[in-house]
Scaffold this active site. Structure first.
Site, short mmCIF file in Angstrom:
data_model
loop_
_atom_site.label_atom_id
_atom_site.label_comp_id
_atom_site.label_asym_id
_atom_site.label_seq_id
_atom_site.Cartn_x
_atom_site.Cartn_y
_atom_site.Cartn_z
CD GLU A 1 -2.29 74.15 -88.04
OE1 GLU A 1 -2.86 74.98 -87.80
OE2 GLU A 1 -2.30 73.00 -87.95
NE ARG B 1 -5.89 72.61 -89.83
CZ ARG B 1 -7.29 73.23 -90.13
NH1 ARG B 1 -7.96 72.17 -91.00
NH2 ARG B 1 -7.61 74.10 -89.58
CB CYS C 1 -15.83 77.12 -83.00
SG CYS C 1 -14.95 75.71 -83.52
N1 SAM Z 1 -7.40 80.41 -86.22
C1 SAM Z 1 -7.59 79.50 -87.37
C2 SAM Z 1 -8.26 80.48 -88.15
O1 SAM Z 1 -9.07 81.59 -88.11
O2 SAM Z 1 -8.11 80.17 -89.71
C3 SAM Z 1 -8.35 78.15 -87.22
C4 SAM Z 1 -7.56 77.42 -86.29
S1 SAM Z 1 -8.36 75.79 -85.73
C5 SAM Z 1 -9.50 76.25 -84.75
C6 SAM Z 1 -6.99 74.98 -84.80
C7 SAM Z 1 -5.88 74.82 -85.46
O3 SAM Z 1 -4.60 74.61 -84.55
C8 SAM Z 1 -5.90 73.42 -86.45
O4 SAM Z 1 -5.35 73.99 -87.82
C9 SAM Z 1 -4.93 72.60 -85.81
O5 SAM Z 1 -4.21 71.78 -86.88
C10 SAM Z 1 -4.05 73.60 -85.01
N2 SAM Z 1 -3.20 72.92 -84.04
C11 SAM Z 1 -3.64 72.10 -82.97
N3 SAM Z 1 -2.84 71.94 -81.65
C12 SAM Z 1 -1.70 72.68 -82.20
C13 SAM Z 1 -0.68 72.95 -81.47
N4 SAM Z 1 -0.41 72.40 -80.52
N5 SAM Z 1 0.34 73.93 -82.11
C14 SAM Z 1 -0.01 74.51 -83.27
N6 SAM Z 1 -1.23 74.31 -83.91
C15 SAM Z 1 -2.11 73.53 -83.48
#
Ligand code: SAM
Length: 290
Positions: A135, A140, A229
């Site tokens: 993450e 988060r 989503c």
């Molecule tokens: N998979 C999670 C769940 O089921 O609880 C939900 C994930 S949410 C759709 C996307 C997450 O990816 C966010 O918390 C965001 O901060 C993180 N994120 C975005 N870009 C990222 C990156 N390049 N590397 C790691 N995390 C990333």
């Protein structure tokens, strides 16, 4: 519930007459849904806890669906406080099922917070898989760690990192890329979303960078599951097509989510779920990387 004007135009371009059905799905009051965290409690135990508390439920696959007015009562249950149940939309429960992780395998969850899917993968393997949960957002990531501890997840390594920059020398049997997206499938009366063309462009850029790295991080013959989503082809079918240009092969998803209405999808074998009173709009594609 009419979505933002620009989003509506994009949906109409993609879905034509079926946009009406999608917009209707955005307007219904969605059920509150949860699953048993089988690391701590069985389906039967959660069913019993809900019944004892007088909370009526329906079963949708592995989810329990309750009236949204009862969500605060669910959150007041001891089973919620001690991590025996987890609030999660049934759409979001699909990617871990499709991933098919097995005990002993090395799994990467590239975008893991707040941990719904990471903990589901752990539960599906009885804490037997070795999971790297990444993450990039510090706050988060803290929430992710907290949730995984509460839910009793073991053999997990949480990394505060940008997954698109992970060392390509790392190798995994299976990767879940639950990508950051516009959330265009989750529009609802009380959460209209924050769609903008700029947001879409930023998400598409981030998704491509993550897909590119995911492909390099898989062992030969490894499985990649990509999900969003969102209902926008730019984030779904076009992302899948990009993965194919990098050598990934699309694999048919056999799972048929209970009572879900599927939208016609340009990626053969992928799932594109229409929003309704149970499901958020959602896309899942599966690949094997040779
Ligand atoms: N998979 C999670 C769940 O089921 O609880 C939900 C994930 S949410 C759709 C996307 C997450 O990816 C966010 O918390 C965001 O901060 C993180 N994120 C975005 N870009 C990222 C990156 N390049 N590397 C790691 N995390 C990333």
């Amino acid at each position: 519930m009419i979505p933002d004007g620009q989003l509506l135009i994009r949906l109409k371009n993609a879905y034509g007459e079926r946009t009406e059905e999608i917009v209707r799905g955005f307007g219904v009051r969605r059920k509150s849904t949860l699953r048993a965290n089988t690391l701590k409690a069985s389906d039967e135990e959660i069913a019993f806890a809900l019944s004892e508390a007088g909370i009526a439920y329906e079963r949708i696959g592995s989810a329990f669906a309750v009236d949204p007015d009862h969500e605060t009562r669910v959150r007041a249950l001891p089973e919620y406080a001690n991590g025996s149940l987890y609030m999660q939309n049934p759409s979001s429960m699909i990617p871990p099922l499709v991933l098919g992780a097995k005990a002993g395998e090395n799994i990467l969850d590239m975008c893991a917070a707040p941990g719904g899917k990471t903990s589901q993968i752990a539960a599906l393997t009885g804490n037997g898989a070795f999971i790297t949960a990444c993450e990039k957002d510090r706050i988060r990531a803290k929430r992710l760690k907290h949730n995984l501890t509460l839910l009793g997840v073991r053999r997990v390594n949480v990394m505060l990192t940008d997954s698109s920059k992970l060392d390509p020398a790392m190798k995994f049997d299976r990767i879940l890329l639950d990508a950051p997206c516009t959330g265009s499938g989750t529009v609802a009366p009380r959460s209209p979303g924050k769609y903008s063309e700029k947001l879409l462009a930023g998400c598409v850029r981030a998704q491509r960078a993550l897909i590119k790295r995911a492909v390099t991080l898989l062992k030969k013959g490894g499985t990649l599951v990509y999900s969003t989503c969102s209902l926008l082809p730019e984030e779904n079918e076009e992302a899948a097509a990009y993965a194919v240009t990098l050598g990934a092969e699309t694999e048919k998803i056999d799972l048929r989510p209970e009572r879900a209405r599927l939208l016609c999808c340009g990626t053969r074998g992928a799932l594109l779920i229409a929003p309704d009173e149970y499901y958020e709009g959602f896309f899942v594609a599966k690949f094997v990387v040779g």
